[in-house]
Design a protein around this motif. Structure first.
Motif, PDB file in Angstrom:
ATOM      1  N   GLU A  30     -49.052  17.356 -37.880  1.00  0.00           N
ATOM      2  CA  GLU A  30     -50.154  16.790 -37.880  1.00  0.00           C
ATOM      3  C   GLU A  30     -50.964  16.616 -39.355  1.00  0.00           C
ATOM      4  OE1 GLU A  30     -52.127  14.447 -35.758  1.00  0.00           O
ATOM      5  OE2 GLU A  30     -53.980  14.616 -37.022  1.00  0.00           O
ATOM      6  N   VAL A  35     -44.282  13.294 -38.982  1.00  0.00           N
ATOM      7  CA  VAL A  35     -43.589  13.198 -37.772  1.00  0.00           C
ATOM      8  C   VAL A  35     -44.688  12.670 -36.893  1.00  0.00           C
ATOM      9  CG1 VAL A  35     -42.710  14.137 -35.745  1.00  0.00           C
ATOM     10  CG2 VAL A  35     -42.162  15.290 -37.789  1.00  0.00           C
ATOM     11  N   GLU A  36     -44.317  11.516 -36.067  1.00  0.00           N
ATOM     12  CA  GLU A  36     -45.084  10.977 -35.082  1.00  0.00           C
ATOM     13  C   GLU A  36     -45.827  11.973 -34.131  1.00  0.00           C
ATOM     14  OE1 GLU A  36     -47.364   8.227 -33.282  1.00  0.00           O
ATOM     15  OE2 GLU A  36     -45.959   7.572 -34.984  1.00  0.00           O
ATOM     16  N   THR A  38     -47.349  11.609 -31.279  1.00  0.00           N
ATOM     17  CA  THR A  38     -47.137  11.398 -29.799  1.00  0.00           C
ATOM     18  C   THR A  38     -45.725  12.128 -29.487  1.00  0.00           C
ATOM     19  OG1 THR A  38     -48.294   9.447 -30.200  1.00  0.00           O
ATOM     20  CG2 THR A  38     -47.341   9.644 -27.974  1.00  0.00           C
ATOM     21  N   ILE A  39     -44.826  12.002 -30.121  1.00  0.00           N
ATOM     22  CA  ILE A  39     -43.317  12.500 -29.765  1.00  0.00           C
ATOM     23  C   ILE A  39     -43.349  13.829 -29.721  1.00  0.00           C
ATOM     24  CG2 ILE A  39     -41.044  12.683 -30.650  1.00  0.00           C
ATOM     25  CD1 ILE A  39     -41.224   9.628 -31.756  1.00  0.00           C
TER      26      ILE A  39
END
Length: 136
Positions: A30, A35-36, A38-39
């Protein structure tokens, strides 16, 4: 009678530790935006849900002429007549056992499953009683 699984402390530490590492990863992802999110959140949820389900719901029960084994979403039903022997074991093989203090159940044609009832003596006594009574 329901026999809950004995649970080793080291296993709980691993099961709790993995989600904590993933939580750290979520916070890091975050902040860095690398990195996404949600994943990562989905992976965290999956990594937490299955082990907690297995910890909360691993047990063994005799019903009529069979042994029912449950470990989270996984289930086994073994006819008592198919069980050739039960032996004590500390083997590092996987199965619906949450402790190294296990019982190795041999059944069918060269099949086995390991379990770790908290009340091992009670489990073995009930098994022998059911075999002797002819309800197997």
């Amino acid at each position: 009678m329901l026999y809950k699984s004995k649970i080793d402390t080291w296993l709980v530490l691993i099961i709790v530790g993995l989600p904590l590492v993933l939580l750290y990863w979520i916070v890091f992802a975050e902040v860095s935006g690398s990195v996404e999110l949600t994943i990562v959140v989905a992976a965290f949820g999956a990594a937490l849900l299955l082990p907690v389900w297995i910890l909360a719901a691993t047990d063994y029960r005799f019903r009529d002429d069979s042994l029912h084994i449950r470990s989270g979403p996984f289930k086994w039903t073994i006819p008592l007549d198919d069980i050739s022997r039960i032996e004590r074991s500390r083997l590092m093989i996987s199965g619906p056992a949450l402790s190294l203090d296990k019982l190795l159940i041999h059944y069918g044609s060269h099949r086995y499953v390991v379990i770790s009832p908290k009340d091992k003596e009670g489990f073995l006594s009930e098994f022998e009683s059911r075999r002797k009574s002819g309800s197997t």
